[in-house]
Design a protein around this motif. Structure first.
Motif, mmCIF file in Angstrom:
data_model
loop_
_atom_site.group_PDB
_atom_site.id
_atom_site.type_symbol
_atom_site.label_atom_id
_atom_site.label_comp_id
_atom_site.label_asym_id
_atom_site.label_seq_id
_atom_site.Cartn_x
_atom_site.Cartn_y
_atom_site.Cartn_z
ATOM 1 N N HIS A 1 8.310 0.168 -9.810
ATOM 2 C CA HIS A 1 9.115 0.628 -8.672
ATOM 3 C C HIS A 1 10.038 1.769 -9.071
ATOM 4 O O HIS A 1 10.271 2.024 -10.264
ATOM 5 C CB HIS A 1 9.952 -0.525 -8.113
ATOM 6 N N ARG B 1 8.693 -3.220 5.185
ATOM 7 C CA ARG B 1 7.481 -3.564 4.426
ATOM 8 C C ARG B 1 7.727 -3.271 2.956
ATOM 9 O O ARG B 1 8.068 -2.145 2.570
ATOM 10 C CB ARG B 1 6.313 -2.737 4.959
ATOM 11 N N THR B 2 7.582 -4.279 2.083
ATOM 12 C CA THR B 2 7.785 -4.120 0.645
ATOM 13 C C THR B 2 6.440 -4.187 -0.089
ATOM 14 O O THR B 2 5.447 -4.692 0.446
ATOM 15 C CB THR B 2 8.723 -5.212 0.107
ATOM 16 N N ARG B 3 6.439 -3.688 -1.335
ATOM 17 C CA ARG B 3 5.208 -3.696 -2.137
ATOM 18 C C ARG B 3 4.968 -5.048 -2.803
ATOM 19 O O ARG B 3 3.856 -5.363 -3.194
ATOM 20 C CB ARG B 3 5.282 -2.603 -3.204
ATOM 21 N N ARG C 1 5.865 -10.134 2.390
ATOM 22 C CA ARG C 1 6.117 -8.724 2.090
ATOM 23 C C ARG C 1 6.845 -8.030 3.237
ATOM 24 O O ARG C 1 6.809 -6.806 3.347
ATOM 25 C CB ARG C 1 4.808 -8.015 1.755
ATOM 26 N N ASP D 1 12.442 0.870 -3.762
ATOM 27 C CA ASP D 1 11.295 0.392 -2.979
ATOM 28 C C ASP D 1 11.653 -0.850 -2.178
ATOM 29 O O ASP D 1 11.285 -0.969 -1.005
ATOM 30 C CB ASP D 1 10.117 0.100 -3.912
ATOM 31 N N HIS E 1 4.038 1.001 3.351
ATOM 32 C CA HIS E 1 4.964 0.576 2.315
ATOM 33 C C HIS E 1 6.296 1.307 2.464
ATOM 34 O O HIS E 1 6.338 2.534 2.558
ATOM 35 C CB HIS E 1 4.394 0.851 0.923
#
Length: 606
Positions: free
Chosen positions: A238, A458-460, A446, A221, A595
């Motif tokens: 993740h 874009r990360t969680r 993020r 992720d 995401h």
């Protein structure tokens, strides 16, 4: 049988012969494996003696320097070393790493007391005496590390480019043991299945920065490496796999993309060759046109010079003719003026003479002279031709006007030509191409920025960024390091890895905090927006729907600061033109909302 007893028996066999010589096999047989020694027990006494002393030499050799022990000491784990070799090995390790046995790697939290092993020291001294007495060689072989000869007196290496057990050049770094090894010290680690890496790789690069433990996992992720402890933290939900699995999967992905990249390279190479040919053709054509224009310039200048010179010659000729006629008239008039001046002078004298007799005596001559003067008539002046070159000058004026009109047409064409060039993306890349880089200090927590500062992902979860006044705190956005306030600039953005984004520009002065900082939702930003295959052009919270026939992989942006225009392209098609005051500093900007989605600034070959 103990080593001491065995050593005593072996020494007893080495009595000098009458000739003072001892029969000893080559050094290569001194360090035979114990099983080989057992199998050869029925060999001759000389061969058995050589094998026995080889075993003893091996027992009396330091495993670090491969020399006979010098001041041997014994650790609690039972392994012996030279005092200097052991202390040097510990000094090269970090202070908080503890004391480690170089042989078995057992860790001693507190430095053990190092006491001299008297028995081993005595055996070493006796061995040295025997070596001198019987003329034994000074080379010792190491059966454990592949029967490699090590000269006595070798110093242990101290540089990170060399083996930490000898002066040999390091071939690999053992990750579990955290040690650099040369080829001869590498075999035991290979046999134990230890992970070996390039010696240039530093141990800290293989450990988690936060926990200091070995990196074993990879988060799909976030695209980040981590240790086992990290797995239970922010990455608990993740998609996490082992580094070897991630390595294999990534290699498969790259292998799948490789043919496409190769084909793309061939296509680009072909286009590059065409461009190079066109450039060469353009250079030759331009050179020929310039040569032709220079020849015309020479002819035009020659015609102008010859015309002016001819007219000047004619003017000079007519001037001389007229001046000649005027000179003759002037001379005749001057002679008449002189005669009149003399007659007037005679009359003035006669009129002033008061004596009658004297006056009458000269009157006859005076009257005769007056009669002559009364016959004087004015000189008839013949009209001379006028020096008129108006016709020739008119012809020259016509030539000048023709040239002026010609220049105006060329200038008008030059103005119109760039407008046509600007609409062609290939020329835009060549003339105004830019490759913006992202500003990590502006990235939302993020938004993860790639190492080359061109990709925003874009990360969680939040990335570990420091606080900065330029950082977006509400929307997952980032701006470029590049700032434009004049000139023309063109760049492209690859959006294949994202389905929800907005891309455009914003004033450098646009706020980065709060809800008002969203791209396209304020008067200080202009952007294209995509979500669920729908596109729009956004500015000041106003959206203009766009008709995009298919999902494009790239979008181009052409900024003309002086004209106040931002032209947005999709596959060589103009999608929208924003107009505004772009002489204030503006920056390319990106927002990624899905995401795992990524948006990438394309590196244009300028």
């Amino acid at each position: 049988m103990s080593s001491v007893t065995q050593f005593a028996e072996v020494l007893a066999r080495f009595e000098p012969s009458p000739a003072g010589e001892v029969s000893i096999q080559p050094c290569s047989t001194l360090f035979s494996h114990p099983k080989e020694m057992a199998s050869s027990s029925s060999s001759s006494s000389s061969s058995s003696s050589s094998s026995d002393i080889g075993v003893i030499l091996n027992e009396l050799t330091c495993p670090v320097c491969f020399e006979l022990y010098k001041e041997p000491i014994c650790l609690p784990c039972g392994h012996s070393f030279c005092r200097v070799c052991l202390e040097t090995s510990w000094e090269k390790r970090e202070a908080d790493a503890g004391c480690v046995c170089p042989n078995c790697r057992e860790v001693f939290p507190q430095k053990p007391k190092l006491k001299k092993n008297v028995i081993v020291a005595n055996l070493v001294e006796n061995m040295k005496l025997k070596k001198g007495k019987f003329g034994l060689g000074v080379e010792v072989q190491d059966a454990e590390h592949g029967d490699v000869n090590v000269k006595e007196g070798m110093k242990s290496g101290g540089s990170e480019s060399y083996c930490e057990l000898c002066n040999g050049e390091a071939a690999k770094r053992c990750v579990p043991c955290e040690i650099l090894c040369c080829e001869k010290h590498l075999k035991p680690h290979q046999q134990k299945g230890h992970k070996l890496v390039d010696p240039r790789v530093k141990i800290e690069e293989l450990r988690c920065v936060e926990h200091g433990k070995p990196i074993l996992l990879y988060c799909k992720d976030d695209g980040s490496l981590m240790c086992v402890t990290c797995r239970g933290g922010q990455h608990w939900d993740h998609d996490v796999v082992g580094v070897e699995i991630a390595h294999a999967e990534l290699k498969d992905v790259l292998a799948a993309k490789y043919p496409h990249v190769s084909q793309s390279m061939e296509s680009v190479a072909s286009q590059l060759r065409q461009v190079q040919k066109e450039e060469e053709k353009t250079e030759n054509s331009s050179r020929d046109a310039e040569d032709s224009l220079e020849e015309k310039r020479r002819l035009v200048c020659q015609f102008g010079n010859e015309s002016v010179d001819l007219m000047k010659s004619e003017i000079n000729k007519r001037k001389m003719e007229k001046l000649s006629l005027l000179g003759k008239q002037r001379e005749k008039l001057e002679q008449q003026m002189e005669d009149l001046r003399q007659g007037k002078s005679t009359m003035d004298t006669a009129l002033q003479d008061l004596e009658s007799i004297s006056f009458l005596q000269g009157s006859k001559d005076l009257l005769k002279r007056l009669e002559t003067m009364s016959d004087f008539k004015s000189v008839k002046r013949t009209p001379l031709p006028v020096l008129d070159f108006s016709k020739e000058e008119k012809n020259l004026d016509g030539l000048i006007m023709l040239n002026k009109n010609f220049l105006e047409k060329i200038q008008k064409r030059q103005v119109e030509h760039p407008e046509k060039v600007e609409l062609d993306q290939n020329n835009l890349r060549r003339l105004y191409g830019r490759s913006p880089s992202l500003d990590p200090n502006s990235a939302h927590r993020r938004i993860k920025i790639s190492r080359d500062l061109r990709t925003a992902t874009r990360t969680r979860t939040d990335n570990q960024y420091r606080k900065h006044p330029d950082r977006f705190d509400c929307w997952t956005q980032v701006v470029s390091c590049d700032c434009f306030s004049s000139g023309r600039h063109y760049w492209e953005v690859d959006v294949r890895s994202s389905s929800w984004w907005d891309i455009g520009i914003c004033l450098n002065s646009m706020g980065r905090k709060g809800e008002d900082s969203c791209l396209g939702a304020n008067p200080e930003s202009w952007c294209l927006w995509k979500h669920n295959n729908k596109f729009s052009a956004d500015h000041n919270d106003r959206c203009t729907s766009l008709s995009v026939p298919r999902d494009h992989e790239r979008f181009g942006f052409f900024l003309d600061c002086e004209a106040g225009e931002l032209t947005c392209f999709g596959d060589s098609r103009v999608l929208h033109v924003f107009r505004g005051n772009f002489t204030d500093p503006v920056k390319p900007a990106i927002g990624v909302w899905d995401h795992g989605g990524s948006v990438h600034f394309v590196h244009l070959l300028i």
